[in-house]
Design a protein around this motif. Sequence first.
Motif, PDB file in Angstrom:
ATOM      1  N   THR A 170      47.575  37.735  35.429  1.00  0.00           N
ATOM      2  CA  THR A 170      48.224  37.220  34.235  1.00  0.00           C
ATOM      3  C   THR A 170      48.023  38.166  33.055  1.00  0.00           C
ATOM      4  O   THR A 170      46.910  38.640  32.809  1.00  0.00           O
ATOM      5  N   LYS A 171      49.099  38.468  32.365  1.00  0.00           N
ATOM      6  CA  LYS A 171      49.010  39.277  31.149  1.00  0.00           C
ATOM      7  C   LYS A 171      48.861  38.345  29.958  1.00  0.00           C
ATOM      8  O   LYS A 171      49.726  37.515  29.705  1.00  0.00           O
ATOM      9  N   HIS A 172      47.772  38.492  29.286  1.00  0.00           N
ATOM     10  CA  HIS A 172      47.450  37.618  28.165  1.00  0.00           C
ATOM     11  C   HIS A 172      47.232  38.477  26.922  1.00  0.00           C
ATOM     12  O   HIS A 172      46.656  39.571  27.008  1.00  0.00           O
ATOM     13  N   PRO A 173      47.673  38.020  25.751  1.00  0.00           N
ATOM     14  CA  PRO A 173      47.524  38.853  24.543  1.00  0.00           C
ATOM     15  C   PRO A 173      46.087  39.190  24.203  1.00  0.00           C
ATOM     16  O   PRO A 173      45.822  40.168  23.515  1.00  0.00           O
ATOM     17  N   LEU A 174      45.126  38.396  24.695  1.00  0.00           N
ATOM     18  CA  LEU A 174      43.733  38.661  24.384  1.00  0.00           C
ATOM     19  C   LEU A 174      43.080  39.629  25.368  1.00  0.00           C
ATOM     20  O   LEU A 174      41.937  40.049  25.155  1.00  0.00           O
ATOM     21  N   THR A 175      43.767  39.954  26.475  1.00  0.00           N
ATOM     22  CA  THR A 175      43.205  40.888  27.458  1.00  0.00           C
ATOM     23  C   THR A 175      44.114  42.085  27.712  1.00  0.00           C
ATOM     24  O   THR A 175      43.721  43.004  28.429  1.00  0.00           O
ATOM     25  N   THR A 176      45.304  42.088  27.144  1.00  0.00           N
ATOM     26  CA  THR A 176      46.264  43.153  27.407  1.00  0.00           C
ATOM     27  C   THR A 176      46.217  44.200  26.301  1.00  0.00           C
ATOM     28  O   THR A 176      46.353  43.878  25.119  1.00  0.00           O
TER      29      THR A 176
ATOM     30  N   LEU B 154      35.725  43.567  20.351  1.00  0.00           N
ATOM     31  CA  LEU B 154      35.771  42.235  20.957  1.00  0.00           C
ATOM     32  C   LEU B 154      37.081  41.995  21.695  1.00  0.00           C
ATOM     33  O   LEU B 154      37.091  41.445  22.794  1.00  0.00           O
ATOM     34  N   LEU B 155      38.191  42.353  21.081  1.00  0.00           N
ATOM     35  CA  LEU B 155      39.506  42.100  21.652  1.00  0.00           C
ATOM     36  C   LEU B 155      40.397  43.312  21.414  1.00  0.00           C
ATOM     37  O   LEU B 155      40.262  43.987  20.388  1.00  0.00           O
ATOM     38  N   PRO B 156      41.336  43.604  22.322  1.00  0.00           N
ATOM     39  CA  PRO B 156      41.502  43.005  23.637  1.00  0.00           C
ATOM     40  C   PRO B 156      40.265  43.217  24.505  1.00  0.00           C
ATOM     41  O   PRO B 156      39.591  44.235  24.380  1.00  0.00           O
ATOM     42  N   LEU B 157      40.001  42.277  25.329  1.00  0.00           N
ATOM     43  CA  LEU B 157      38.791  42.274  26.131  1.00  0.00           C
ATOM     44  C   LEU B 157      38.865  43.348  27.202  1.00  0.00           C
ATOM     45  O   LEU B 157      39.821  43.425  27.965  1.00  0.00           O
ATOM     46  N   ARG B 158      37.860  44.216  27.242  1.00  0.00           N
ATOM     47  CA  ARG B 158      37.747  45.183  28.326  1.00  0.00           C
ATOM     48  C   ARG B 158      37.029  44.503  29.473  1.00  0.00           C
ATOM     49  O   ARG B 158      35.843  44.204  29.396  1.00  0.00           O
ATOM     50  N   LEU B 159      37.762  44.278  30.554  1.00  0.00           N
ATOM     51  CA  LEU B 159      37.174  43.548  31.676  1.00  0.00           C
ATOM     52  C   LEU B 159      36.020  44.320  32.294  1.00  0.00           C
ATOM     53  O   LEU B 159      35.074  43.739  32.818  1.00  0.00           O
TER      54      LEU B 159
END
Length: 312
Positions: free
Chosen positions: A63-69, A193-198
């Motif tokens: 899933t592409k999410h604005p907080l992780t993309t 903090l954001l976008p979150l680097r997994l």
Amino acid sequence: MGAQLRVYKRRIRSVTATKKITKAMEMIAASRVVKAQRKVAASTPYATELTRAVTAVGTGSNTKHPLTTEAESATRAAVLLLTSDRGLAGAFNSNAIKAAERLTARLEAEGKAVDTYIVGRRGIAHYNFRERVISHSWTGFTDEPSYADAKQIAGPLIEAIEKDTADGGVDELHIVYTEFVSMMTQTAVDGRLLPLRLEDVATESSAAGTDTPAKGEARPLYEFEPSAEDVLDALLPRYVESRIYNALLQSAASKHAATRRAMKSATDNAGELINTLSRLANAARQAEITQEISEIVGGASALADATAGSDK
């Protein structure tokens, strides 16, 4: 009593009163830093489990999410600076402000406009004095922050990163705070903090003792209800809140430790100054006594000479 001796005694009384104040502030800061350390330790389990959940959702779905993309070309970033409401903490606030300015310069060198968010009156005063724009600010809780305070701060930041940059939103969120290393060492640090680097989340999760797949291994598959995007919508704001809360606690513990160290130094310096002034006062008193004796001896000698002259 001579004028010089009165000056020394007045200064000794003044420095003694100051020493009592700094000693009391040192003891108060020492008790507060212990409480702050306990809060940091207490917040770790929640942050660890939340990191595990975010890692599972982020790595277990496409899933592409604005907080992780990641934005293809980031043009705007937000910087959250944590300072204190009060001073008397040595270089605590100035170090955090300098770290924020270095981060801002680096982001601007990358071609990004920077929106500044500040916690603490000291940081706000620094930016207002230099007539710099502050997007949002918070005060009144830096000594004893609560999770509600972190949630209050996280709201506008998450809202900003969810907006499009054309509508005043940002592509990245960075935080600058003072990390508590020990009672003697506190370091100003910055992080994104954001976008979150997994990858960063996985590293934190491994450091915290959570299970993460090794590099090159297949990751487990997950099913999310109602959807991975909805789970991210719920988890990632909590993740940001927990990170900000932990940073607030770290900053509070660092501030109290810095205050304790500064007040101890002030107390020691006051003691040394009192000793120096006492020696000077003793020397001045001795000089007065010597002068009085000299005057008495001189007067007696003059009287004796006058008496001897009249006898002749």
